[in-house]
Design a protein around this motif. Structure first.
Motif, PDB file in Angstrom:
ATOM      1  N   ILE A  88      49.005  49.252  47.052  1.00 62.89           N
ATOM      2  CA  ILE A  88      48.231  49.071  48.340  1.00 62.89           C
ATOM      3  C   ILE A  88      46.655  49.867  48.014  1.00 62.89           C
ATOM      4  CG2 ILE A  88      47.734  49.745  50.763  1.00 62.89           C
ATOM      5  CD1 ILE A  88      50.207  48.005  50.113  1.00 62.89           C
TER       6      ILE A  88
ATOM      7  N   LEU B 255      45.832  45.560  55.545  1.00 64.95           N
ATOM      8  CA  LEU B 255      47.267  46.109  56.419  1.00 64.95           C
ATOM      9  C   LEU B 255      46.635  47.295  57.064  1.00 64.95           C
ATOM     10  CD1 LEU B 255      49.515  46.168  53.399  1.00 64.95           C
ATOM     11  CD2 LEU B 255      49.663  44.672  55.080  1.00 64.95           C
TER      12      LEU B 255
ATOM     13  N   ARG C  55      42.990  51.152  56.751  1.00 64.64           N
ATOM     14  CA  ARG C  55      43.110  49.811  56.412  1.00 64.64           C
ATOM     15  C   ARG C  55      43.319  49.810  54.930  1.00 64.64           C
ATOM     16  NH1 ARG C  55      42.849  46.400  60.449  1.00 64.64           N
ATOM     17  NH2 ARG C  55      41.958  44.788  59.434  1.00 64.64           N
TER      18      ARG C  55
ATOM     19  N   ASP D 106      46.892  44.754  50.052  1.00 64.96           N
ATOM     20  CA  ASP D 106      47.987  44.395  49.346  1.00 64.96           C
ATOM     21  C   ASP D 106      47.667  43.700  48.081  1.00 64.96           C
ATOM     22  OD1 ASP D 106      50.541  43.795  48.134  1.00 64.96           O
ATOM     23  OD2 ASP D 106      51.584  43.524  49.804  1.00 64.96           O
TER      24      ASP D 106
END
Length: 78
Positions: free
Chosen positions: A15, A41, A48, A51
């Motif tokens: 991430i 995400l 935020r 990915d």
């Protein structure tokens, strides 16, 4: 002769922040949001993140010329 041992711990990150995602995709951070259509995400706390797997899919679609939406695919069939 002198020898040295270097122990490096590297933890892969899946991430990514906007800056990290832009670097990963080799796009300037100021252009990233306009060029990349990957939806970030929403993490707890309102952060935020992107990915890496979603970014890989987007990059693969660029090099293969795959359409990114169903409407584009239907348009090519008609």
């Amino acid at each position: 002769m002198v020898t040295a041992t270097l122990n490096v711990k590297w933890t892969p990150r899946r991430i990514l922040t906007v800056k990290e995602a832009a670097e990963y995709c080799s796009i300037p951070a100021r252009r990233f949001a306009a060029d990349c259509n990957v939806t970030p995400l929403s993490l707890p706390g309102g952060e935020r993140r992107y990915d890496m797997r979603d970014l890989d899919v987007w990059i693969d679609s660029l090099k293969s010329g795959d359409p990114t939406g169903d409407d584009e695919l239907i348009g090519k069939l008609g």
